[in-house]
Design a protein around this motif. Structure first.
Motif, PDB file in Angstrom:
ATOM      1  N   GLY A   1      20.269  48.969  73.946  1.00 18.60           N
ATOM      2  CA  GLY A   1      19.793  47.910  74.702  1.00 18.60           C
ATOM      3  C   GLY A   1      20.748  46.897  75.334  1.00 18.60           C
ATOM      4  N   ILE A   2      20.273  46.134  76.186  1.00 16.96           N
ATOM      5  CA  ILE A   2      21.080  44.945  76.640  1.00 16.96           C
ATOM      6  C   ILE A   2      20.711  43.521  75.977  1.00 16.96           C
ATOM      7  CG2 ILE A   2      21.866  43.341  78.645  1.00 16.96           C
ATOM      8  CD1 ILE A   2      21.279  46.106  80.253  1.00 16.96           C
ATOM      9  N   ALA A   3      21.424  43.136  74.676  1.00 13.48           N
ATOM     10  CA  ALA A   3      20.783  41.992  74.211  1.00 13.48           C
ATOM     11  C   ALA A   3      21.455  40.562  74.871  1.00 13.48           C
ATOM     12  CB  ALA A   3      21.603  41.776  72.824  1.00 13.48           C
ATOM     13  N   GLY A   4      22.253  40.516  75.686  1.00  5.84           N
ATOM     14  CA  GLY A   4      22.894  39.355  76.670  1.00  5.84           C
ATOM     15  C   GLY A   4      24.056  38.871  76.094  1.00  5.84           C
ATOM     16  N   PRO A   5      24.601  37.867  76.627  1.00  7.66           N
ATOM     17  CA  PRO A   5      23.988  37.408  78.004  1.00  7.66           C
ATOM     18  C   PRO A   5      24.574  38.359  78.917  1.00  7.66           C
ATOM     19  CG  PRO A   5      25.919  36.370  77.434  1.00  7.66           C
ATOM     20  CD  PRO A   5      25.689  37.243  76.184  1.00  7.66           C
ATOM     21  N   ALA A  41      17.183  57.783  58.596  1.00 10.72           N
ATOM     22  CA  ALA A  41      18.638  57.382  59.301  1.00 10.72           C
ATOM     23  C   ALA A  41      18.475  56.493  60.471  1.00 10.72           C
ATOM     24  CB  ALA A  41      19.233  58.646  59.581  1.00 10.72           C
ATOM     25  N   THR A  42      19.461  55.758  60.581  1.00 12.43           N
ATOM     26  CA  THR A  42      19.635  55.029  61.960  1.00 12.43           C
ATOM     27  C   THR A  42      20.632  55.285  62.789  1.00 12.43           C
ATOM     28  OG1 THR A  42      20.724  53.303  60.665  1.00 12.43           O
ATOM     29  CG2 THR A  42      18.158  52.943  60.693  1.00 12.43           C
ATOM     30  N   ALA A  43      20.247  55.034  64.150  1.00 13.72           N
ATOM     31  CA  ALA A  43      21.222  55.079  64.996  1.00 13.72           C
ATOM     32  C   ALA A  43      21.343  53.904  65.798  1.00 13.72           C
ATOM     33  CB  ALA A  43      21.100  56.613  65.904  1.00 13.72           C
ATOM     34  N   GLU A  44      22.191  53.020  65.744  1.00 15.32           N
ATOM     35  CA  GLU A  44      22.281  51.449  66.414  1.00 15.32           C
ATOM     36  C   GLU A  44      23.015  51.532  67.261  1.00 15.32           C
ATOM     37  OE1 GLU A  44      20.460  48.425  63.719  1.00 15.32           O
ATOM     38  OE2 GLU A  44      21.058  49.761  62.188  1.00 15.32           O
ATOM     39  N   SER A  45      22.930  50.813  68.457  1.00 12.65           N
ATOM     40  CA  SER A  45      23.947  50.270  69.455  1.00 12.65           C
ATOM     41  C   SER A  45      23.883  48.732  69.618  1.00 12.65           C
ATOM     42  CB  SER A  45      23.705  50.934  70.836  1.00 12.65           C
ATOM     43  OG  SER A  45      24.745  50.318  71.707  1.00 12.65           O
ATOM     44  N   LEU A  55      15.878  36.270  75.987  1.00 10.23           N
ATOM     45  CA  LEU A  55      15.436  35.358  74.897  1.00 10.23           C
ATOM     46  C   LEU A  55      16.790  34.787  74.426  1.00 10.23           C
ATOM     47  CD1 LEU A  55      12.895  37.590  72.714  1.00 10.23           C
ATOM     48  CD2 LEU A  55      12.452  35.863  74.587  1.00 10.23           C
ATOM     49  N   GLY A  56      17.862  35.295  74.585  1.00 14.14           N
ATOM     50  CA  GLY A  56      19.265  34.998  73.975  1.00 14.14           C
ATOM     51  C   GLY A  56      19.549  36.206  73.000  1.00 14.14           C
ATOM     52  N   ARG A  57      20.906  36.587  72.989  1.00  8.19           N
ATOM     53  CA  ARG A  57      21.239  37.709  72.449  1.00  8.19           C
ATOM     54  C   ARG A  57      20.809  37.696  70.813  1.00  8.19           C
ATOM     55  NH1 ARG A  57      25.398  40.870  73.063  1.00  8.19           N
ATOM     56  NH2 ARG A  57      26.507  41.760  71.036  1.00  8.19           N
ATOM     57  N   GLY A  84      17.480  42.047  77.734  1.00 15.44           N
ATOM     58  CA  GLY A  84      16.533  41.809  76.894  1.00 15.44           C
ATOM     59  C   GLY A  84      15.688  43.255  76.883  1.00 15.44           C
ATOM     60  N   ARG A  85      16.144  44.280  77.802  1.00 13.06           N
ATOM     61  CA  ARG A  85      15.477  45.415  77.868  1.00 13.06           C
ATOM     62  C   ARG A  85      16.262  46.477  76.652  1.00 13.06           C
ATOM     63  NH1 ARG A  85      15.544  48.630  83.095  1.00 13.06           N
ATOM     64  NH2 ARG A  85      13.957  47.251  83.663  1.00 13.06           N
ATOM     65  N   VAL A  86      15.469  47.037  75.804  1.00 13.34           N
ATOM     66  CA  VAL A  86      15.947  47.876  74.435  1.00 13.34           C
ATOM     67  C   VAL A  86      15.052  48.995  74.645  1.00 13.34           C
ATOM     68  CG1 VAL A  86      16.307  48.085  72.111  1.00 13.34           C
ATOM     69  CG2 VAL A  86      16.461  45.512  73.475  1.00 13.34           C
ATOM     70  N   CYS A  87      15.665  50.221  74.619  1.00 15.14           N
ATOM     71  CA  CYS A  87      15.070  51.374  74.597  1.00 15.14           C
ATOM     72  C   CYS A  87      15.295  51.807  73.030  1.00 15.14           C
ATOM     73  CB  CYS A  87      15.911  52.367  75.298  1.00 15.14           C
ATOM     74  SG  CYS A  87      15.780  51.757  77.133  1.00 15.14           S
ATOM     75  N   PHE A  88      14.163  52.692  72.378  1.00 15.88           N
ATOM     76  CA  PHE A  88      13.942  53.001  71.013  1.00 15.88           C
ATOM     77  C   PHE A  88      13.636  54.571  71.092  1.00 15.88           C
ATOM     78  CE2 PHE A  88      12.809  48.570  71.330  1.00 15.88           C
ATOM     79  CZ  PHE A  88      13.399  47.987  70.083  1.00 15.88           C
TER      80      PHE A  88
END
Length: 158
Positions: A100-104, A21-25, A136-138, A113-117
């Protein structure tokens, strides 16, 4: 997306009779899409949760409002509760979570660019980590987060 990596994940999960299973934001379901890209994935991919808002994290995964208030959505604490919730609310044996924060954007304390797993086997404690992909860009952050989550699944199944 790496088809041989996906095939290896599916093959290893099949060999262990382990549903995923996946849990994604921030990735918005990209890991679930990757895992279901190849034919035959239905025998190991159980379900995916896309919980972009805090309310969705609370309602669908059981993330506690006080955890969100204390640590913010982009935290290992929330990633741990997301992955545990995915297992609680599915028949899967293994789950991965991403927030996480994909940006911008971003802030001094939580940069772009900070992503928690989170990664968790049923009946085990969640393992969490934070990766700083940088600004890096979204699209690139989201792709890097997807690929990292797939690598975590592969390592867990190996």
């Amino acid at each position: 997306m790496n088809a041989p990596r996906i095939a290896a994940i599916l093959e290893l999960a099949r060999a262990r009779s382990a549903m995923i299973a996946t849990a994604e934001s921030c990735t918005g379901g990209m890991v679930a899409v990757a895992l279901t890209e190849l034919p035959g994935s239905s025998d190991v991919f159980e379900r995916g949760f896309v919980t972009y808002s805090n309310d969705a994290k609370i309602e669908l995964l059981g993330v506690r409002a006080d955890t969100l208030a204390a640590h913010g959505a982009v935290s290992e604490e929330v990633a741990a509760e997301m992955v545990a919730g995915a297992l609680t609310r599915s028949r899967a044996a293994l789950a991965v979570s991403i927030t996480g924060i994909a940006g911008p954007g971003g802030s001094e304390h939580k940069p772009e660019g900070r992503v928690c797993f989170g990664l968790m086997w049923r009946e085990a404690a969640p393992v969490t980590q934070t990766v700083e992909f940088g600004a890096l860009g979204r699209a690139s952050v989201r792709a890097a987060a997807r690929d990292h989550a797939l690598a975590l699944l592969l390592a867990a199944l190996s």
